[in-house]
Design a protein around this motif. Structure first.
Motif, PDB file in Angstrom:
ATOM      1  N   UNK A   1     -28.347  95.789  64.543  1.00  0.00           N
ATOM      2  CA  UNK A   1     -29.767  95.567  64.753  1.00  0.00           C
ATOM      3  C   UNK A   1     -30.556  96.453  63.802  1.00  0.00           C
ATOM      4  N   UNK A   2     -31.516  95.878  63.105  1.00  0.00           N
ATOM      5  CA  UNK A   2     -32.341  96.621  62.163  1.00  0.00           C
ATOM      6  C   UNK A   2     -33.287  97.551  62.915  1.00  0.00           C
ATOM      7  N   UNK A   3     -33.514  98.710  62.324  1.00  0.00           N
ATOM      8  CA  UNK A   3     -34.402  99.689  62.933  1.00  0.00           C
ATOM      9  C   UNK A   3     -35.853  99.223  62.793  1.00  0.00           C
TER      10      UNK A   3
ATOM     11  N   UNK B   1     -44.764 101.081  61.699  1.00  0.00           N
ATOM     12  CA  UNK B   1     -45.796 100.106  61.356  1.00  0.00           C
ATOM     13  C   UNK B   1     -45.547  98.769  62.056  1.00  0.00           C
ATOM     14  N   UNK B   2     -44.265  98.345  62.101  1.00  0.00           N
ATOM     15  CA  UNK B   2     -43.920  97.097  62.790  1.00  0.00           C
ATOM     16  C   UNK B   2     -44.227  97.200  64.277  1.00  0.00           C
ATOM     17  N   UNK B   3     -43.902  98.355  64.865  1.00  0.00           N
ATOM     18  CA  UNK B   3     -44.136  98.566  66.291  1.00  0.00           C
ATOM     19  C   UNK B   3     -45.632  98.525  66.599  1.00  0.00           C
TER      20      UNK B   3
ATOM     21  N   UNK C   1     -50.510  95.598  68.713  1.00  0.00           N
ATOM     22  CA  UNK C   1     -51.842  95.021  68.522  1.00  0.00           C
ATOM     23  C   UNK C   1     -51.907  93.579  69.003  1.00  0.00           C
ATOM     24  N   UNK C   2     -50.780  92.893  68.949  1.00  0.00           N
ATOM     25  CA  UNK C   2     -50.744  91.484  69.335  1.00  0.00           C
ATOM     26  C   UNK C   2     -50.490  91.283  70.828  1.00  0.00           C
ATOM     27  N   UNK C   3     -50.163  92.355  71.563  1.00  0.00           N
ATOM     28  CA  UNK C   3     -49.836  92.238  72.987  1.00  0.00           C
ATOM     29  C   UNK C   3     -51.087  92.206  73.852  1.00  0.00           C
ATOM     30  N   UNK C   4     -50.957  91.553  74.996  1.00  0.00           N
ATOM     31  CA  UNK C   4     -52.028  91.594  75.997  1.00  0.00           C
ATOM     32  C   UNK C   4     -51.888  92.904  76.771  1.00  0.00           C
ATOM     33  N   UNK C   5     -52.878  93.227  77.552  1.00  0.00           N
ATOM     34  CA  UNK C   5     -52.837  94.448  78.355  1.00  0.00           C
ATOM     35  C   UNK C   5     -51.659  94.408  79.321  1.00  0.00           C
ATOM     36  N   UNK C   6     -51.423  93.266  79.922  1.00  0.00           N
ATOM     37  CA  UNK C   6     -50.310  93.135  80.861  1.00  0.00           C
ATOM     38  C   UNK C   6     -48.976  93.363  80.153  1.00  0.00           C
ATOM     39  N   UNK C   7     -48.819  92.831  78.945  1.00  0.00           N
ATOM     40  CA  UNK C   7     -47.579  93.032  78.189  1.00  0.00           C
ATOM     41  C   UNK C   7     -47.374  94.502  77.833  1.00  0.00           C
TER      42      UNK C   7
END
Length: 122
Positions: free
Chosen positions: A1-3, A7-9, A14-20
């Protein structure tokens, strides 16, 4: 699995909802035995301020209204705070979310207003 890079995290956050984000925080608590909510809450406004500028809003609770229990539940859900902290905000008012996109702020205002709270967007 790539680390996964920082920046990716951050980009994924930024794309997640508050619930996520809340579910992610809960999973981190369970997996690592630490509470990252203070870090996540501090990082979110900084990230939002970078991209949105004047299109951001702060959700301010003015009054919890007559159905305080429902408002406390919503505060817990949107902030990730515990019961005592959420009740303190419901009792005293204050900023719930800062520097969030205007459409997200409107959605939170609607949710809280339907529960009987008095909310202001600044």
């Amino acid at each position: 699995m790539a680390k996964l890079t920082k920046e990716d995290f951050i980009s994924a956050l930024k794309e997640m909802t508050i619930l996520e984000v809340k579910e992610l925080v809960d999973a981190m608590k369970e997996e690592f035995g630490v509470d990252p909510s203070a870090v996540a809450v501090a990082a979110a406004p900084a990230a939002g301020a970078e991209d949105a500028g004047s299109a951001t809003k702060t959700v301010v609770l003015k009054n919890a209204g007559g159905n305080k229990i429902a408002v406390i539940k919503i505060i817990k859900e949107i902030t990730g705070l515990g019961l005592v902290e959420a009740k303190a905000i419901a009792d005293n008012g204050g900023n719930l979310k800062e520097n969030i996109p205007a459409d997200e702020a409107e959605a939170l205002k609607t949710q809280l207003t339907e529960a009987g709270a008095e909310v202001e967007l600044v």
